[in-house]
Design a protein around this motif. Structure first.
Motif, PDB file in Angstrom:
ATOM      1  N   ALA A 114      12.310  33.492 -21.027  1.00  0.00           N
ATOM      2  CA  ALA A 114      11.518  33.041 -19.888  1.00  0.00           C
ATOM      3  C   ALA A 114      11.652  34.012 -18.723  1.00  0.00           C
ATOM      4  O   ALA A 114      12.725  34.550 -18.471  1.00  0.00           O
ATOM      5  N   ALA A 117      10.069  31.668 -12.402  1.00  0.00           N
ATOM      6  CA  ALA A 117       9.227  30.467 -12.300  1.00  0.00           C
ATOM      7  C   ALA A 117       7.785  30.817 -11.950  1.00  0.00           C
ATOM      8  O   ALA A 117       7.534  31.680 -11.104  1.00  0.00           O
ATOM      9  N   LEU A 134       3.415  30.361 -26.404  1.00  0.00           N
ATOM     10  CA  LEU A 134       4.576  29.505 -26.602  1.00  0.00           C
ATOM     11  C   LEU A 134       4.836  29.327 -28.099  1.00  0.00           C
ATOM     12  O   LEU A 134       3.894  29.115 -28.878  1.00  0.00           O
ATOM     13  N   TRP A 149      -0.925  32.229 -21.202  1.00  0.00           N
ATOM     14  CA  TRP A 149       0.169  31.282 -21.398  1.00  0.00           C
ATOM     15  C   TRP A 149       1.178  31.377 -20.270  1.00  0.00           C
ATOM     16  O   TRP A 149       1.199  32.360 -19.532  1.00  0.00           O
ATOM     17  N   ARG A 150       1.994  30.346 -20.182  1.00  0.00           N
ATOM     18  CA  ARG A 150       3.134  30.332 -19.255  1.00  0.00           C
ATOM     19  C   ARG A 150       4.165  31.329 -19.757  1.00  0.00           C
ATOM     20  O   ARG A 150       4.522  31.317 -20.926  1.00  0.00           O
ATOM     21  N   ASP A 152       7.081  31.543 -17.948  1.00  0.00           N
ATOM     22  CA  ASP A 152       8.339  31.041 -17.389  1.00  0.00           C
ATOM     23  C   ASP A 152       9.044  30.128 -18.391  1.00  0.00           C
ATOM     24  O   ASP A 152       9.948  29.388 -18.049  1.00  0.00           O
ATOM     25  N   ALA A 153       8.616  30.239 -19.623  1.00  0.00           N
ATOM     26  CA  ALA A 153       9.252  29.566 -20.761  1.00  0.00           C
ATOM     27  C   ALA A 153       9.352  30.623 -21.867  1.00  0.00           C
ATOM     28  O   ALA A 153       8.610  31.611 -21.853  1.00  0.00           O
ATOM     29  N   PRO A 154      10.258  30.442 -22.831  1.00  0.00           N
ATOM     30  CA  PRO A 154      10.313  31.407 -23.936  1.00  0.00           C
ATOM     31  C   PRO A 154       8.938  31.537 -24.591  1.00  0.00           C
ATOM     32  O   PRO A 154       8.210  30.552 -24.728  1.00  0.00           O
ATOM     33  N   HIS A 155       8.565  32.755 -24.950  1.00  0.00           N
ATOM     34  CA  HIS A 155       7.255  33.007 -25.550  1.00  0.00           C
ATOM     35  C   HIS A 155       7.380  34.100 -26.604  1.00  0.00           C
ATOM     36  O   HIS A 155       8.408  34.748 -26.722  1.00  0.00           O
TER      37      HIS A 155
END
Length: 177
Positions: A114, A117, A134, A149-150, A152-155
């Motif tokens: 990640a 934020a 994700l 995609w976000r 701020d999360a594992p991707h």
């Protein structure tokens, strides 16, 4: 000055500007203190994963430690599956956006930790088919398509059917006082 030297100089300047010791940045990033010291000294070749871990811990975009690319630049920084060449950095009052020319190696998968934020990523695929985003909801994207995609999360980035070429946008919102 070579890539390792320039990355090391910029990394050390960012760490000092945030008044962090080597030990504290190592703790926050999960990168070993010895590795960090060698990176700052220009003695170690940085990987994409390591640089993202460090810049995330410093609250900075990846481009803050990469040298501006010369015209017609080749190479870049590589991870376990992705090679990224910085093409542009755009700053406005709300965010910094890094633009990379990326290659995902054929048959390879790279899991990325990640980022800070509210960071997001978008990939425009030029050739090949990528599985990105994700891990529990990867998006399949072919030539001319794009995914968002976000970050701020594992991707994840994967090229299950052959090498993928694309343009990656990483947007880092700026903190408001």
């Amino acid at each position: 000055m070579g890539l390792n030297d320039e990355v090391g100089r910029r990394l050390k300047a960012l760490r000092r500007a945030r008044d962090l010791s080597l030990s504290e940045l190592a703790r926050r990033s999960g990168v070993g203190k010895g590795t960090l010291s060698e990176l700052e000294s220009g003695l170690r070749n940085p990987t994409l994963e390591t640089l993202y871990a460090l810049t995330t811990a410093l609250g900075s975009p990846l481009s803050a430690v990469l040298d501006d690319p010369p015209a017609g630049a080749r190479g870049g920084v590589s991870g376990s599956a992705v090679t990224a060449v910085l093409l542009e950095r755009y700053d406005d009052r709300d965010a910094a956006t890094d633009v990379f020319r990326v290659t995902i190696a054929a048959g390879a998968t790279q899991d990325s930790a990640a980022h800070a934020a509210h960071t997001t990523e978008s990939l425009m695929v030029l050739s090949g088919t990528a599985l990105v985003g994700l891990p529990d909801a990867p998006q399949s994207v072919g030539p001319g398509g794009h995914a968002h995609w976000r970050a701020d999360a594992p991707h994840r980035y994967a090229a299950p059917d052959g090498e993928v070429h694309g343009i990656l946008f990483v947007r880092y919102p700026k903190r408001r006082p």
